[in-house]
Design a protein around this motif. Structure first.
Motif, PDB file in Angstrom:
ATOM      1  N   LEU A   2       2.180   2.387  -3.733  1.00  0.00           N
ATOM      2  CA  LEU A   2       1.286   2.428  -4.885  1.00  0.00           C
ATOM      3  C   LEU A   2       1.594   3.606  -5.815  1.00  0.00           C
ATOM      4  O   LEU A   2       2.133   4.638  -5.389  1.00  0.00           O
ATOM      5  CB  LEU A   2      -0.166   2.518  -4.413  1.00  0.00           C
ATOM      6  N   THR A  60      -3.598   9.207   0.314  1.00  0.00           N
ATOM      7  CA  THR A  60      -3.746   8.691   1.674  1.00  0.00           C
ATOM      8  C   THR A  60      -4.755   9.521   2.450  1.00  0.00           C
ATOM      9  O   THR A  60      -4.961  10.702   2.176  1.00  0.00           O
ATOM     10  CB  THR A  60      -2.398   8.709   2.421  1.00  0.00           C
ATOM     11  N   LEU A  97      -5.453   5.159   5.587  1.00  0.00           N
ATOM     12  CA  LEU A  97      -6.036   4.506   4.420  1.00  0.00           C
ATOM     13  C   LEU A  97      -5.244   4.881   3.169  1.00  0.00           C
ATOM     14  O   LEU A  97      -4.872   6.047   2.991  1.00  0.00           O
ATOM     15  CB  LEU A  97      -7.495   4.920   4.244  1.00  0.00           C
ATOM     16  N   TYR A  98      -4.994   3.879   2.316  1.00  0.00           N
ATOM     17  CA  TYR A  98      -4.220   4.097   1.091  1.00  0.00           C
ATOM     18  C   TYR A  98      -5.082   3.825  -0.135  1.00  0.00           C
ATOM     19  O   TYR A  98      -5.902   2.910  -0.137  1.00  0.00           O
ATOM     20  CB  TYR A  98      -3.009   3.158   1.033  1.00  0.00           C
ATOM     21  N   SER A  99      -4.844   4.619  -1.157  1.00  0.00           N
ATOM     22  CA  SER A  99      -5.464   4.365  -2.445  1.00  0.00           C
ATOM     23  C   SER A  99      -4.441   4.694  -3.526  1.00  0.00           C
ATOM     24  O   SER A  99      -3.616   5.599  -3.359  1.00  0.00           O
ATOM     25  CB  SER A  99      -6.719   5.228  -2.623  1.00  0.00           C
ATOM     26  N   GLY A 100      -4.459   3.940  -4.606  1.00  0.00           N
ATOM     27  CA  GLY A 100      -3.501   4.184  -5.679  1.00  0.00           C
ATOM     28  C   GLY A 100      -3.570   3.071  -6.705  1.00  0.00           C
ATOM     29  O   GLY A 100      -4.489   2.258  -6.706  1.00  0.00           O
ATOM     30  N   LYS A 101      -2.578   3.021  -7.579  1.00  0.00           N
ATOM     31  CA  LYS A 101      -2.581   2.074  -8.692  1.00  0.00           C
ATOM     32  C   LYS A 101      -1.440   1.078  -8.583  1.00  0.00           C
ATOM     33  O   LYS A 101      -0.357   1.401  -8.087  1.00  0.00           O
ATOM     34  CB  LYS A 101      -2.449   2.839 -10.014  1.00  0.00           C
ATOM     35  N   GLN A 102      -1.699  -0.141  -9.060  1.00  0.00           N
ATOM     36  CA  GLN A 102      -0.648  -1.112  -9.284  1.00  0.00           C
ATOM     37  C   GLN A 102      -0.037  -0.837 -10.669  1.00  0.00           C
ATOM     38  O   GLN A 102      -0.467   0.051 -11.391  1.00  0.00           O
ATOM     39  CB  GLN A 102      -1.215  -2.532  -9.218  1.00  0.00           C
ATOM     40  N   PRO A 156      -0.288   7.666  -5.387  1.00  0.00           N
ATOM     41  CA  PRO A 156      -0.958   7.346  -4.127  1.00  0.00           C
ATOM     42  C   PRO A 156      -1.799   8.493  -3.571  1.00  0.00           C
ATOM     43  O   PRO A 156      -1.518   9.663  -3.790  1.00  0.00           O
ATOM     44  CB  PRO A 156       0.227   7.061  -3.199  1.00  0.00           C
ATOM     45  N   ASN A 163       0.807  -1.232   0.000  1.00  0.00           N
ATOM     46  CA  ASN A 163       0.000   0.000   0.000  1.00  0.00           C
ATOM     47  C   ASN A 163       0.833   1.272   0.000  1.00  0.00           C
ATOM     48  O   ASN A 163       0.460   2.267  -0.630  1.00  0.00           O
ATOM     49  CB  ASN A 163      -0.933   0.009   1.217  1.00  0.00           C
TER      50      ASN A 163
END
Length: 329
Positions: free
Chosen positions: A148, A153, A161-166, A151, A145
């Protein structure tokens, strides 16, 4: 190389004679430009993006000519280990393997989901079993996480909390050995996106994160007497561009002989091979000469011998079927 397949694949004697002449010319070029592979003190390593290889949709370009598979096999046969990008279906690849012969093997990923932006391609390793063996370890890199791409956060109480792309096309990592030399290798096809803005930023982030993630293995690899090799299509803009600096920032060494364009019209620096290893494991002696015959790195200029400009008349019929301009596109 199993050249006897020429007899059965090309029943027309004129076609067969022309293809044999092309192969002889290509063989002569490779004899001059690629070192002999019979030494137990060297490992001949290559990377090759064979664009849209066996793609179900070839963007109007049609299927590859059967003779192309012999030229592809000839080039691959001169190396001990080749990382290949943009292999879609495996039908054409299995024909290449048939030409290479039983002492060659390969390992590949499943296709990347189109929804991730991977255009349904595989990453693949081909290796000469007389020189290289697979150490039964392979996987694709999935970022944690905190690494990413792009990203975002947020905090919910005490929880971050994390959000992002692979990665758009997941890097493929595996372990191999040649004689005493052990190496972990990771091949990539980095997201292209655009030449500026957020999409270029994503490209730089992908290069940075794969180099950082793979580079974390350096200490453990050194203890195990292994080298790290990171290679593939990085979509590098230029050796002085941020795309290259993102790769060099993690202490990977790149041969100076590869600091030149590697695509057909000699305008792109996409393909790269980078190393990290203790000198006792890999004695990497850099040399700026562009020819493999005079240095330890170089680029095979395939089209000096096959599909040359002066050969166009021989292929005009095939070319007219694939010229999108004639279809108004």
């Amino acid at each position: 190389m199993q050249y006897y397949h020429l007899r059965y694949d090309f029943r027309n004697r004129e076609d067969r004679a022309r293809i044999i002449a092309n192969l002889k010319r290509l063989r002569a070029q490779l004899d001059k430009s690629v070192p002999a592979k019979d030494s137990d003190r060297t490992l001949l390593l290559a990377t090759w993006n064979i664009r849209d290889f066996d793609a179900t949709k070839r963007y109007g370009n049609g299927a590859r000519l059967k003779e192309s598979l012999f030229y592809i096999a000839e080039v691959i046969s001169r190396f001990d280990f080749v990382a290949v990008q943009e292999v879609n279906e495996l039908g054409e690849w299995k024909k290449v393997m048939r030409i290479l012969g039983d002492h060659w093997d390969y390992l590949c990923t499943d296709v990347t989901d189109y929804k991730l932006g991977g255009n349904g391609e595989r990453l693949l390793y081909a290796f000469d079993k007389r020189k290289v063996h697979f150490r039964n370890i392979a996987g694709e890199i999935v970022l944690p996480n905190d690494m990413l791409i792009s990203p975002v956060t947020a905090e919910l109480g005490d929880t971050k909390l994390y959000s992002g792309k692979q990665f758009r096309r997941t890097p493929f990592l595996a372990s191999f050995q040649s004689n005493w030399f052990k190496f972990d290798i990771c091949t990539v096809h980095i997201y292209y996106g655009a030449t500026s803005g957020d999409k270029l930023k994503q490209r730089i982030e992908e290069i940075n994160q794969v180099a950082k993630y793979f580079g974390r293995r350096a200490e453990a690899a050194e203890k195990d007497g292994k080298a790290l090799i990171l290679l593939g299509d990085f979509n590098i803009v230029h050796p002085d561009h941020e795309t290259m600096q993102a790769l060099k920032a993690e202490k990977f060494k790149i041969p100076r002989a590869l600091d030149r364009p590697s695509n057909l019209d000699k305008t792109k620096y996409y393909d790269q091979i980078a190393f990290r290893a203790n000198q006792r494991v890999l004695d990497f002696i850099d040399s700026p000469q562009p020819s493999l015959a005079s240095s330890n790195a170089g680029i095979v200029e395939l089209f000096e011998s096959v599909f040359r400009d002066e050969d166009f008349d021989q292929y005009e019929g095939n070319a007219s079927k694939t010229d999108r301009r004639q279809k108004g596109r």
